[in-house]
Design a protein around this motif. Structure first.
Motif, PDB file in Angstrom:
ATOM      1  N   ARG A 106       0.823  -1.214   0.000  1.00 39.66           N
ATOM      2  CA  ARG A 106       0.000   0.000   0.000  1.00 39.66           C
ATOM      3  C   ARG A 106       0.857   1.264   0.000  1.00 39.66           C
ATOM      4  O   ARG A 106       0.378   2.345   0.370  1.00 39.66           O
ATOM      5  N   LEU A 107       2.091   1.143  -0.447  1.00 36.25           N
ATOM      6  CA  LEU A 107       2.950   2.319  -0.550  1.00 36.25           C
ATOM      7  C   LEU A 107       2.333   3.379  -1.461  1.00 36.25           C
ATOM      8  O   LEU A 107       2.413   4.576  -1.176  1.00 36.25           O
ATOM      9  N   GLY A 108       1.722   2.936  -2.555  1.00 35.96           N
ATOM     10  CA  GLY A 108       1.085   3.896  -3.450  1.00 35.96           C
ATOM     11  C   GLY A 108      -0.051   4.631  -2.772  1.00 35.96           C
ATOM     12  O   GLY A 108      -0.171   5.859  -2.892  1.00 35.96           O
ATOM     13  N   GLU A 109      -0.893   3.894  -2.043  1.00 33.93           N
ATOM     14  CA  GLU A 109      -1.994   4.522  -1.309  1.00 33.93           C
ATOM     15  C   GLU A 109      -1.455   5.509  -0.272  1.00 33.93           C
ATOM     16  O   GLU A 109      -2.042   6.578  -0.057  1.00 33.93           O
ATOM     17  N   ALA A 110      -0.347   5.129   0.373  1.00 32.42           N
ATOM     18  CA  ALA A 110       0.240   6.014   1.377  1.00 32.42           C
ATOM     19  C   ALA A 110       0.722   7.309   0.744  1.00 32.42           C
ATOM     20  O   ALA A 110       0.552   8.400   1.307  1.00 32.42           O
ATOM     21  N   ALA A 111       1.330   7.202  -0.438  1.00 34.28           N
ATOM     22  CA  ALA A 111       1.795   8.405  -1.137  1.00 34.28           C
ATOM     23  C   ALA A 111       0.617   9.293  -1.526  1.00 34.28           C
ATOM     24  O   ALA A 111       0.687  10.521  -1.416  1.00 34.28           O
ATOM     25  N   VAL A 112      -0.489   8.687  -1.973  1.00 31.45           N
ATOM     26  CA  VAL A 112      -1.688   9.454  -2.316  1.00 31.45           C
ATOM     27  C   VAL A 112      -2.221  10.179  -1.085  1.00 31.45           C
ATOM     28  O   VAL A 112      -2.571  11.363  -1.134  1.00 31.45           O
ATOM     29  N   LEU A 113      -2.275   9.470   0.049  1.00 28.12           N
ATOM     30  CA  LEU A 113      -2.749  10.082   1.296  1.00 28.12           C
ATOM     31  C   LEU A 113      -1.909  11.297   1.666  1.00 28.12           C
ATOM     32  O   LEU A 113      -2.440  12.374   1.973  1.00 28.12           O
ATOM     33  N   LEU A 114      -0.582  11.145   1.632  1.00 26.82           N
ATOM     34  CA  LEU A 114       0.297  12.251   2.002  1.00 26.82           C
ATOM     35  C   LEU A 114       0.146  13.419   1.024  1.00 26.82           C
ATOM     36  O   LEU A 114       0.169  14.585   1.431  1.00 26.82           O
ATOM     37  N   ALA A 115      -0.005  13.101  -0.260  1.00 27.25           N
ATOM     38  CA  ALA A 115      -0.184  14.171  -1.255  1.00 27.25           C
ATOM     39  C   ALA A 115      -1.492  14.920  -1.011  1.00 27.25           C
ATOM     40  O   ALA A 115      -1.545  16.152  -1.136  1.00 27.25           O
ATOM     41  N   HIS A 116      -2.543  14.208  -0.645  1.00 25.28           N
ATOM     42  CA  HIS A 116      -3.810  14.870  -0.332  1.00 25.28           C
ATOM     43  C   HIS A 116      -3.675  15.788   0.875  1.00 25.28           C
ATOM     44  O   HIS A 116      -4.282  16.865   0.930  1.00 25.28           O
ATOM     45  N   LEU A 117      -2.866  15.363   1.855  1.00 27.12           N
ATOM     46  CA  LEU A 117      -2.671  16.184   3.049  1.00 27.12           C
ATOM     47  C   LEU A 117      -1.837  17.421   2.748  1.00 27.12           C
ATOM     48  O   LEU A 117      -2.148  18.527   3.212  1.00 27.12           O
ATOM     49  N   LEU A 118      -0.785  17.245   1.964  1.00 22.78           N
ATOM     50  CA  LEU A 118       0.144  18.347   1.694  1.00 22.78           C
ATOM     51  C   LEU A 118      -0.338  19.250   0.556  1.00 22.78           C
ATOM     52  O   LEU A 118      -0.111  20.466   0.577  1.00 22.78           O
ATOM     53  N   HIS A 119      -1.018  18.663  -0.428  1.00 16.40           N
ATOM     54  CA  HIS A 119      -1.443  19.412  -1.620  1.00 16.40           C
ATOM     55  C   HIS A 119      -2.853  18.960  -2.010  1.00 16.40           C
ATOM     56  O   HIS A 119      -3.033  18.244  -3.002  1.00 16.40           O
ATOM     57  N   PRO A 120      -3.857  19.363  -1.254  1.00 15.70           N
ATOM     58  CA  PRO A 120      -5.234  18.933  -1.533  1.00 15.70           C
ATOM     59  C   PRO A 120      -5.634  19.208  -2.980  1.00 15.70           C
ATOM     60  O   PRO A 120      -5.379  20.281  -3.518  1.00 15.70           O
ATOM     61  N   GLY A 121      -6.217  18.176  -3.604  1.00 14.95           N
ATOM     62  CA  GLY A 121      -6.712  18.331  -4.956  1.00 14.95           C
ATOM     63  C   GLY A 121      -5.690  18.113  -6.044  1.00 14.95           C
ATOM     64  O   GLY A 121      -6.039  18.098  -7.241  1.00 14.95           O
ATOM     65  N   THR A 122      -4.437  17.923  -5.679  1.00 13.04           N
ATOM     66  CA  THR A 122      -3.376  17.772  -6.696  1.00 13.04           C
ATOM     67  C   THR A 122      -3.440  16.407  -7.358  1.00 13.04           C
ATOM     68  O   THR A 122      -3.284  16.290  -8.587  1.00 13.04           O
ATOM     69  N   VAL A 123      -3.630  15.369  -6.564  1.00 12.51           N
ATOM     70  CA  VAL A 123      -3.665  14.004  -7.103  1.00 12.51           C
ATOM     71  C   VAL A 123      -5.111  13.591  -7.282  1.00 12.51           C
ATOM     72  O   VAL A 123      -5.900  13.623  -6.333  1.00 12.51           O
TER      73      VAL A 123
END
Length: 316
Positions: free
Chosen positions: A298-315
């Motif tokens: 789930r590394l990919g899911e984890a990266a998506v989660l962090l991206a949503h937290l740091l840059h909402p709406g980017t991914v």
């Protein structure tokens, strides 16, 4: 020695289980070491038999598909289920909680310094261990009992790739292993592409509180922050983790603090944290520790989660 007694819940260099993130127990602060796995054998066809070397430099047999696997590492347990080998599992650690069906497998160990007799009593034909020095003696005893034993460091994203590839070889299903790896890497690349041109905020990972410990460049968690469009303020720390002072965190002045639910509440309620601007401004981003704490499928899911937290709406 007093400091060592404080750092009791650690794996992959990360103190886990008390404040922010859960893996399993250890006695020592672990630092990354170079690995000695010979991956050339992974290029053999699934019908070939042979050996590879694990991260203790010990031979691991590649022969018949293992039918009774004791996976004493949450990362390898997750990988095995994803490879369709969950029915082959006869033992796990108490911290192997994903997928939900893993909870139906008997918990034989806390992962580090396992009860060898209890594991042998389950009659495994393969034991998977995290390659810490605390596990070396157990690995030797399993091998002395004639049990095929694979000990691996799984600290980096690249370690997930090689571990999955090797487990695919042991299971005679390299094609599925490659599919799993490709799926994870595709998601990681999607997040990288989405965050390539963003302004990168600085981030402090809150992992442990007494003593205060954070993540260094030697951890997959720091790699995930980079992929998600952030910068770890302790990226100059070469190991996977290490102790730091609250005053030094304030001096480095991170834009955000990443913490688990318990750690976030502790930061918010502890007046000492007010010297850190991100804490004063309540810029604490709460992460799903069960998701981000495993260098696994789930590394990919984890990266998506962090991206949503740091840059909402980017991914997307």
């Amino acid at each position: 020695m007093a400091v060592r007694r404080l750092w009791r819940v650690l794996v992959a260099g990360i103190p886990l289980g008390g404040v922010s993130v859960l893996f399993f127990r250890s006695r020592l602060l672990l630092y990354s070491v170079s690995v000695a796995l010979t991956l050339g054998a992974c290029q053999k066809s699934s019908s070939d038999s042979g050996t590879v070397r694990d991260d203790f430099g010990e031979p691991v047999r590649i022969g018949a598909v293992p039918k009774r696997i004791a996976s004493l590492n949450p990362a390898t347990t997750e990988i095995l289920f994803t490879l369709g080998a969950g029915s082959h599992l006869i033992g796990r650690t108490k911290y192997d909680l994903w997928p939900d069906s893993a909870r139906l497998i008997p918990a034989l160990s806390e992962g580090i310094s396992p009860n060898v007799e209890a594991v042998l009593g389950a009659h495994p034909d393969l034991v998977l261990l995290y390659a810490s020095q605390d596990n070396r003696m157990a690995a030797e005893r399993f091998r002395a009992a004639g049990i095929n034993t694979l000990s691996l460091k799984v600290d980096h994203i690249s370690d997930f790739r090689r571990t999955t590839e090797l487990l695919g070889v042991l299971l005679h299903d390299s094609a599925r292993a490659r599919t799993v790896i490709d799926s994870v890497e595709t998601t990681l690349q999607r997040v990288r592409s989405a965050t390539r041109d963003v302004t990168r905020p600085t981030v402090f990972w809150h992992i442990w509180d007494a003593p205060l410990i954070t993540i260094g460049a030697g951890s997959f968690l720091s790699e995930l922050v980079d992929i998600a469009g952030g910068r770890n303020v302790y990226a100059d720390m070469k190991g996977p983790s290490g102790p730091i002072s609250l005053e030094d965190v304030a001096r480095r002045d991170p834009d955000f603090i990443l913490a688990g639910p318990i750690g976030a509440k502790q930061i918010e309620s502890d007046p000492r944290w007010r010297i850190v601007r991100a804490a004063r401004e309540k810029k604490i981003l709460v992460v799903d520790t069960l998701l981000v704490a495993r260098p696994s499928v789930r590394l990919g899911e984890a990266a998506v989660l962090l991206a949503h937290l740091l840059h909402p709406g980017t991914v997307q």
